[in-house]
Design an enzyme around this catalytic site. Sequence first.
Site, PDB file in Angstrom:
ATOM      1  N   PRO A  83       9.822 -22.892  18.658  1.00 19.93           N
ATOM      2  CA  PRO A  83       9.181 -21.854  19.478  1.00 19.93           C
ATOM      3  C   PRO A  83       9.084 -22.245  20.941  1.00 19.93           C
ATOM      4  CG  PRO A  83       8.034 -22.047  17.410  1.00 19.93           C
ATOM      5  CD  PRO A  83       9.050 -23.162  17.434  1.00 19.93           C
ATOM      6  N   CYS A  84       9.402 -21.269  21.780  1.00 29.27           N
ATOM      7  CA  CYS A  84       9.523 -21.556  23.210  1.00 29.27           C
ATOM      8  C   CYS A  84       8.449 -20.916  24.065  1.00 29.27           C
ATOM      9  CB  CYS A  84      10.888 -21.072  23.709  1.00 29.27           C
ATOM     10  SG  CYS A  84      11.110 -19.276  23.574  1.00 29.27           S
ATOM     11  N   GLN A  85       7.564 -20.128  23.483  1.00 36.88           N
ATOM     12  CA  GLN A  85       6.623 -19.385  24.320  1.00 36.88           C
ATOM     13  C   GLN A  85       5.804 -20.295  25.230  1.00 36.88           C
ATOM     14  OE1 GLN A  85       7.320 -18.703  21.218  1.00 36.88           O
ATOM     15  NE2 GLN A  85       7.187 -16.531  20.763  1.00 36.88           N
TER      16      GLN A  85
END
Length: 369
Positions: A83-85
């Site tokens: 996940p990159c958020q």
Amino acid sequence: MDSTKDFTYKPKIVSIFSGCGGLDFGFHMEGYETVWANDFAEWACKSFAANFGDVIRYKDITQINPYKDKTIPECDLVLGGFPCQDFSIIWKQPGLNGTRGGLFRHFAEFVDGKKPKAFVAENVKGLLTANGGKAIDTIVKDFESIAPGYVVKPHLYNFAEYGVPQFRERVLFVGIRIDTGFDFVHPKPTHGPNGYLPYVTAGEALVGVEQVSTNNELINIKEKTKKMLELIPEGGNFTDIPKDNPLYVKGMISHVYRRIKRDEPAKTIIAAGGGGTWGYHYPEPRPLTNRERARLQSFPDNFIFEGNVTEVRRQIGNAVPPVGVREVAKRLRPLFTGDYKPVDLMPEYEKMKTMTIKQRLEYVTAQMN
């Protein structure tokens, strides 16, 4: 032919944070096979299953133990976009301090538990600066520390330079297990000014798209939005609306009301957002359909996305463009077929451990030239 080489072998992938399967599909195009996958987004899992078969598990990765779970098969490659958020430049950057940023460690646990010959991890460009550069430094060191040791080579890709009709920058980490002796070098660009082919343009990508029946619903928009779009030229955005016009808006980021420019790759397709963030057609004054967005992400028309329009938009925007990673998949394939001459990776491994991230990125890029 050397009997240890098997050019027909399909390297086996364990895929995590799989989404709808863009990263996997790029590797499948080069003869790989995903044997197990996982994601926590229900509709993304349904899309993955529709295109790859019943190999994906809809489950919270924090509840999966790759050391003890015997249902996870052995593999050649661990693949995924953690996940990159918490790393994205669009948002604030808590990085490793964020609840999602720390999920990369589950990726590292899968590598540690399965000991693949290689791994490929994807993330946003913002990771390079998150936490003042400490995030990427920690990630690389964690990956390097996995026994028996992995040579970790991060590189910032612009996927337009690899045949995707979209300017999209992402970091790919490629890790090679030291005892394989496989001397991996990231592939050179194939398209644009640094390649040998011209960019694939948005106009080329969208030819005939209106004939595709799946995931191609037109998006309803207000008459006001249509009038705004009519004021924005090809390739423009909200800033092109005259300031003295009643429809003028201010204080927005560049991708708002952005229209495609047909003779160049599209700008980055995003996963979600409020009014004005869909990405917009030209010359028609309307939002792009999901199938048009999928074309700009290099998905073939027979790749099916499950869910409602908003959910499909999210899956497409979060995905890795499959065509963009084909060259990486191709470059790695000799590692799994045995078609390479082993070298001693330990000197490079020790050398890279002394480098700063900036030095490492420069070193990796220099190898490509």
